[in-house]
Each structure stands twice: as C-alpha cells, then as structure tokens.
Design a protein around this motif. Structure first.
Motif, PDB file in Angstrom:
ATOM      1  N   ARG A   1       0.813  -1.215   0.000  1.00 21.00           N
ATOM      2  CA  ARG A   1       0.000   0.000   0.000  1.00 21.00           C
ATOM      3  C   ARG A   1       0.852   1.272   0.000  1.00 21.00           C
ATOM      4  NH1 ARG A   1      -5.498  -0.342   1.578  1.00 21.00           N
ATOM      5  NH2 ARG A   1      -6.184  -2.485   1.918  1.00 21.00           N
ATOM      6  N   GLY A   2       2.140   1.147   0.294  1.00 20.08           N
ATOM      7  CA  GLY A   2       3.014   2.312   0.267  1.00 20.08           C
ATOM      8  C   GLY A   2       3.384   2.865   1.627  1.00 20.08           C
ATOM      9  N   PHE A   3       3.160   2.098   2.702  1.00 23.62           N
ATOM     10  CA  PHE A   3       3.585   2.541   4.019  1.00 23.62           C
ATOM     11  C   PHE A   3       5.104   2.480   4.128  1.00 23.62           C
ATOM     12  CE2 PHE A   3      -0.856   1.677   4.835  1.00 23.62           C
ATOM     13  CZ  PHE A   3      -1.197   2.584   5.829  1.00 23.62           C
ATOM     14  N   ASP A   4       5.650   3.243   5.068  1.00 23.99           N
ATOM     15  CA  ASP A   4       7.090   3.301   5.287  1.00 23.99           C
ATOM     16  C   ASP A   4       7.556   2.390   6.415  1.00 23.99           C
ATOM     17  OD1 ASP A   4       7.747   5.651   3.454  1.00 23.99           O
ATOM     18  OD2 ASP A   4       6.210   6.528   4.738  1.00 23.99           O
ATOM     19  N   SER A   5       6.695   2.143   7.387  1.00 23.95           N
ATOM     20  CA  SER A   5       7.054   1.327   8.541  1.00 23.95           C
ATOM     21  C   SER A   5       5.806   0.665   9.080  1.00 23.95           C
ATOM     22  CB  SER A   5       7.734   2.179   9.627  1.00 23.95           C
ATOM     23  OG  SER A   5       6.872   3.212  10.073  1.00 23.95           O
ATOM     24  N   VAL A   6       6.008  -0.216  10.053  1.00 26.39           N
ATOM     25  CA  VAL A   6       4.890  -0.963  10.615  1.00 26.39           C
ATOM     26  C   VAL A   6       5.005  -0.980  12.135  1.00 26.39           C
ATOM     27  CG1 VAL A   6       6.079  -3.186  10.400  1.00 26.39           C
ATOM     28  CG2 VAL A   6       3.585  -3.137  10.495  1.00 26.39           C
ATOM     29  N   GLU A   7       3.869  -0.882  12.801  1.00 25.96           N
ATOM     30  CA  GLU A   7       3.773  -0.977  14.259  1.00 25.96           C
ATOM     31  C   GLU A   7       3.097  -2.303  14.603  1.00 25.96           C
ATOM     32  OE1 GLU A   7       0.640   0.696  17.553  1.00 25.96           O
ATOM     33  OE2 GLU A   7       1.249   2.062  15.959  1.00 25.96           O
ATOM     34  N   LEU A   8       3.772  -3.148  15.385  1.00 24.19           N
ATOM     35  CA  LEU A   8       3.227  -4.440  15.779  1.00 24.19           C
ATOM     36  C   LEU A   8       2.677  -4.325  17.198  1.00 24.19           C
ATOM     37  CD1 LEU A   8       6.104  -6.695  14.398  1.00 24.19           C
ATOM     38  CD2 LEU A   8       3.939  -6.106  13.277  1.00 24.19           C
ATOM     39  N   ASP A   9       1.369  -4.252  17.312  1.00 28.62           N
ATOM     40  CA  ASP A   9       0.757  -3.968  18.610  1.00 28.62           C
ATOM     41  C   ASP A   9       0.655  -5.220  19.483  1.00 28.62           C
ATOM     42  OD1 ASP A   9      -0.361  -2.397  20.551  1.00 28.62           O
ATOM     43  OD2 ASP A   9      -2.369  -2.370  19.675  1.00 28.62           O
ATOM     44  N   ASN A  10       0.573  -4.973  20.784  1.00 23.82           N
ATOM     45  CA  ASN A  10       0.355  -5.995  21.810  1.00 23.82           C
ATOM     46  C   ASN A  10       1.528  -6.947  21.981  1.00 23.82           C
ATOM     47  OD1 ASN A  10      -2.293  -5.291  22.868  1.00 23.82           O
ATOM     48  ND2 ASN A  10      -3.028  -5.759  20.808  1.00 23.82           N
ATOM     49  N   LEU A  11       2.740  -6.433  21.763  1.00 22.39           N
ATOM     50  CA  LEU A  11       3.949  -7.187  22.079  1.00 22.39           C
ATOM     51  C   LEU A  11       3.910  -7.709  23.513  1.00 22.39           C
ATOM     52  CD1 LEU A  11       6.933  -8.021  21.510  1.00 22.39           C
ATOM     53  CD2 LEU A  11       7.583  -5.698  22.184  1.00 22.39           C
ATOM     54  N   ASP A  12       3.269  -6.958  24.409  1.00 23.28           N
ATOM     55  CA  ASP A  12       3.219  -7.334  25.824  1.00 23.28           C
ATOM     56  C   ASP A  12       2.056  -8.246  26.170  1.00 23.28           C
ATOM     57  OD1 ASP A  12       1.212  -5.485  25.443  1.00 23.28           O
ATOM     58  OD2 ASP A  12       1.742  -4.225  27.146  1.00 23.28           O
ATOM     59  N   SER A  13       1.529  -8.986  25.207  1.00 25.62           N
ATOM     60  CA  SER A  13       0.406  -9.883  25.505  1.00 25.62           C
ATOM     61  C   SER A  13       0.772 -10.929  26.551  1.00 25.62           C
ATOM     62  CB  SER A  13      -0.101 -10.561  24.226  1.00 25.62           C
ATOM     63  OG  SER A  13       0.877 -11.442  23.696  1.00 25.62           O
ATOM     64  N   TYR A  14       2.055 -11.219  26.692  1.00 27.67           N
ATOM     65  CA  TYR A  14       2.479 -12.185  27.716  1.00 27.67           C
ATOM     66  C   TYR A  14       2.053 -11.740  29.112  1.00 27.67           C
ATOM     67  CZ  TYR A  14       6.294  -8.765  27.774  1.00 27.67           C
ATOM     68  OH  TYR A  14       7.020  -7.584  27.807  1.00 27.67           O
ATOM     69  N   SER A  15       1.947 -10.429  29.315  1.00 23.23           N
ATOM     70  CA  SER A  15       1.576  -9.918  30.639  1.00 23.23           C
ATOM     71  C   SER A  15       0.097 -10.138  30.942  1.00 23.23           C
ATOM     72  CB  SER A  15       1.912  -8.426  30.740  1.00 23.23           C
ATOM     73  OG  SER A  15       1.086  -7.655  29.881  1.00 23.23           O
ATOM     74  N   ARG A  16      -0.684 -10.539  29.940  1.00 22.20           N
ATOM     75  CA  ARG A  16      -2.122 -10.789  30.105  1.00 22.20           C
ATOM     76  C   ARG A  16      -2.471 -12.246  29.828  1.00 22.20           C
ATOM     77  NH1 ARG A  16      -1.285  -6.076  27.411  1.00 22.20           N
ATOM     78  NH2 ARG A  16      -1.550  -6.986  25.343  1.00 22.20           N
ATOM     79  N   SER A  17      -1.464 -13.110  29.796  1.00 22.47           N
ATOM     80  CA  SER A  17      -1.643 -14.479  29.310  1.00 22.47           C
ATOM     81  C   SER A  17      -1.834 -15.514  30.403  1.00 22.47           C
ATOM     82  CB  SER A  17      -0.435 -14.880  28.462  1.00 22.47           C
ATOM     83  OG  SER A  17       0.720 -15.058  29.285  1.00 22.47           O
ATOM     84  N   GLN A  18      -2.079 -15.079  31.640  1.00 18.72           N
ATOM     85  CA  GLN A  18      -2.198 -16.009  32.769  1.00 18.72           C
ATOM     86  C   GLN A  18      -0.916 -16.821  32.936  1.00 18.72           C
ATOM     87  OE1 GLN A  18      -5.891 -18.289  32.449  1.00 18.72           O
ATOM     88  NE2 GLN A  18      -6.927 -16.577  31.464  1.00 18.72           N
ATOM     89  N   GLU A  19       0.203 -16.177  32.605  1.00 21.56           N
ATOM     90  CA  GLU A  19       1.547 -16.765  32.712  1.00 21.56           C
ATOM     91  C   GLU A  19       1.753 -17.942  31.764  1.00 21.56           C
ATOM     92  OE1 GLU A  19       2.316 -17.585  36.835  1.00 21.56           O
ATOM     93  OE2 GLU A  19       2.463 -15.448  37.325  1.00 21.56           O
ATOM     94  N   LEU A  20       0.970 -18.001  30.702  1.00 28.74           N
ATOM     95  CA  LEU A  20       1.119 -19.065  29.710  1.00 28.74           C
ATOM     96  C   LEU A  20       2.103 -18.680  28.612  1.00 28.74           C
ATOM     97  CD1 LEU A  20      -2.656 -19.981  29.414  1.00 28.74           C
ATOM     98  CD2 LEU A  20      -0.871 -21.301  30.582  1.00 28.74           C
ATOM     99  N   LEU A  21       2.317 -17.379  28.411  1.00 32.14           N
ATOM    100  CA  LEU A  21       3.288 -16.884  27.453  1.00 32.14           C
ATOM    101  C   LEU A  21       4.400 -16.154  28.196  1.00 32.14           C
ATOM    102  CD1 LEU A  21       0.919 -15.373  24.724  1.00 32.14           C
ATOM    103  CD2 LEU A  21       1.942 -17.664  24.769  1.00 32.14           C
ATOM    104  N   THR A  22       5.562 -16.087  27.562  1.00 34.81           N
ATOM    105  CA  THR A  22       6.709 -15.411  28.163  1.00 34.81           C
ATOM    106  C   THR A  22       7.231 -14.325  27.221  1.00 34.81           C
ATOM    107  OG1 THR A  22       8.347 -16.911  27.172  1.00 34.81           O
ATOM    108  CG2 THR A  22       7.369 -17.568  29.290  1.00 34.81           C
ATOM    109  N   GLU A  23       8.091 -13.483  27.759  1.00 36.88           N
ATOM    110  CA  GLU A  23       8.769 -12.491  26.923  1.00 36.88           C
ATOM    111  C   GLU A  23       9.502 -13.183  25.778  1.00 36.88           C
ATOM    112  OE1 GLU A  23      11.344 -10.237  29.406  1.00 36.88           O
ATOM    113  OE2 GLU A  23       9.726  -9.293  30.550  1.00 36.88           O
ATOM    114  N   GLU A  24      10.129 -14.311  26.075  1.00 38.88           N
ATOM    115  CA  GLU A  24      10.895 -15.035  25.056  1.00 38.88           C
ATOM    116  C   GLU A  24      10.010 -15.506  23.912  1.00 38.88           C
ATOM    117  OE1 GLU A  24      13.232 -14.508  28.483  1.00 38.88           O
ATOM    118  OE2 GLU A  24      11.240 -15.426  28.337  1.00 38.88           O
TER     119      GLU A  24
END
Length: 275
Positions: free
Chosen positions: A143-166
């Motif tokens: 579409r011609g965008f220059d960059s991208v923002e990937l939202d909710n990188l911190d979903s691990y903090s809402r994952s009931q400890e099922l996901l980690t930073e790694e």
C-alpha cells in the motif's frame, strides 16, 4: 513510495520519510529503511483516516487504510492478538493458534475482551502465525507505508503466565524479518520492561509508546532508541496540563496528545495536540 515523494525526489527535494533514511543508517538500521523524521509531529489515526494537519510529518493508520501523502506512514498491525472483527475467524478456522487457558477457554485481553491472545508458545505456532500476520505486513508495504507498528507485544503480561517475553520476542523477530525484507522499518509498541531486548533480539528499529509519560517509562525507551520514540498520551489520563507534559525533560520530542477513542476532527471529542 507515494507519487508526491517520487516527484520531490526527482526535483531534488525529499520529504521527511526519505531524509530519515540517513537517520536510520546512523542508528544502525538496515540500509534502505526509512524511520520517522527526528522530532516528528505524529498523528495517531487508528479511529479512522482523515487529512492530517499541515504540520504533521508522521501518521499511523490501520493496515486497511491508505497512507497519507507527504508524510512518514506507519502501518498498524495487531501482531499478538486478534482484531475484534476477526474473532470468529480465529475461533472457527484457527482455534489451535488462539491461546487457551487452564479451563480450555480462549484467553482474552481483559481491557479489550473482543481481542483473543494468539498462542506464540511453540515454534510451530510462531511459524504459522508469521505466515498469517506476515500477509498483513506485506500488504502494508504494497500500500506504500514506510514502517509498521506491531501492537500488543506485551500480551504475555495478560496471558495467565502461559506466554513469556521469550515467546513473543521470538515471534516478533519473524515478523520483523518479514517487514525488513519488504522494505519496512518496524516499531516496538510498548513493553518498556524489555529494555534493549526488543532491538537486539527482535530487530525493532524505533518505538511507539502509549502513555510513557504517565507511567514514567519514557527514559527506558530513550535508553534504547534515543530520539526514535513516538509517544501518545491520552487526554483522559492527564494529571495536570499537556504543557507540563511537554516541559518534562524525559518526555520524547515527538509526543502527541489524543482522545482515547482516536476519533476524527469532525467529532466533538477529538483531541490533537503535540509538543
């Protein structure tokens, strides 16, 4: 690249997105990738696209929108959770890629209950998710965008400890690689607790933050990305005035005040100010 940008290049006068390639090289970002211009006046338009004010030099819009001519355009992709309108698609056709809690039910974002957390916990899941979300990233480039923002990188903090930073950093690295190969710089979205790991392990090039002043996190992002931090503060959260926010030495030069719902200028609730 937009038609406007191409015309300016031919005339020898490049707009912010092209000039910022020099800044990208100084910061060690891959050659050919454009960062938002230093001190960008940033308009966060996720509530709907509208013509930006004359002073705006960077615009964030949803991946389904068109970029704004003459500005650095950031494409929003919900990288770690489902979009509300796609909830049934994920549950009916990709259920195994949605994180399940101990009760077997899909894990939702408590603040946005229509968004489901994606399961980044295994290499197999991350590979399949990267194929799906990578299509949105590639569409941003098309579409011609220059960059991208990937939202909710911190979903691990809402994952009931099922996901980690790694888990999320490993998945982010796949999406960042896809974006870089498509010619897009990539913004880390929030997750100040990662320190420099977002840059070093996932390959993020700059940061877009929400309320880093409110939560006293701006210095953490600056320690990693220097002046490459675009902050959004929300009018409903201010304890004082926006002038006080801008006067704080820790506040990024590129800080924008918006209304929580990110509505357009025709709505009485619309708020747009910048430092």
């Amino acid at each position: 690249m937009t038609i406007v940008a191409a015309a300016l290049l031919l005339s020898g006068c490049a707009p912010g997105p092209v000039e910022s390639r020099e800044v990208a090289e100084v910061r060690g970002v891959a050659p050919g990738l454009a960062l938002p211009p230093p001190g960008a006046v940033h308009d966060y338009q996720l509530g709907g696209a509208y013509p930006p004010a004359a002073e705006v030099t960077a615009v964030t819009r949803d991946s389904t929108a068109q970029p704004a001519p003459g500005a650095h355009n950031v494409c929003y992709v919900n990288g770690f959770q489902s979009q509300p309108q796609d909830r049934e698609l994920w549950l009916s056709e990709r259920r195994d890629l949605v994180l399940s809690g101990p009760d077997g039910e899909p894990v939702r974002d408590p603040g946005w209950p229509e968004e489901l957390l994606l399961d980044t916990s295994t290499e197999q899941h991350r590979t399949r998710l990267a194929e799906i979300l990578g299509e949105s990233v590639s569409a941003c480039a098309d579409r011609g965008f220059d960059s991208v923002e990937l939202d909710n990188l911190d979903s691990y903090s809402r994952s009931q400890e099922l996901l980690t930073e790694e888990h999320n950093l490993a998945f982010a690295a796949l999406l960042t690689d896809r974006a870089h190969r498509a010619g897009l710089a990539v913004a880390q979205k929030n997750a100040a607790e990662l320190g420099s790991r977002g840059r070093d392990e996932a390959g993020f090039d700059f940061a877009i933050t929400e309320s880093c002043h409110r939560y006293e996190e701006c210095a953490d992002y600056a320690a990693t990305y220097g002046g490459g931090v675009l902050d959004i503060e929300y009018a409903e959260d201010l304890r004082g005035t926006f002038d006080e926010v801008c006067a704080d030495p820790a506040t990024p030069e590129s800080t924008t005040l918006r209304d929580r719902e990110l509505v357009g200028p025709d709505d009485p609730a619309h708020v747009f100010e910048h430092c």
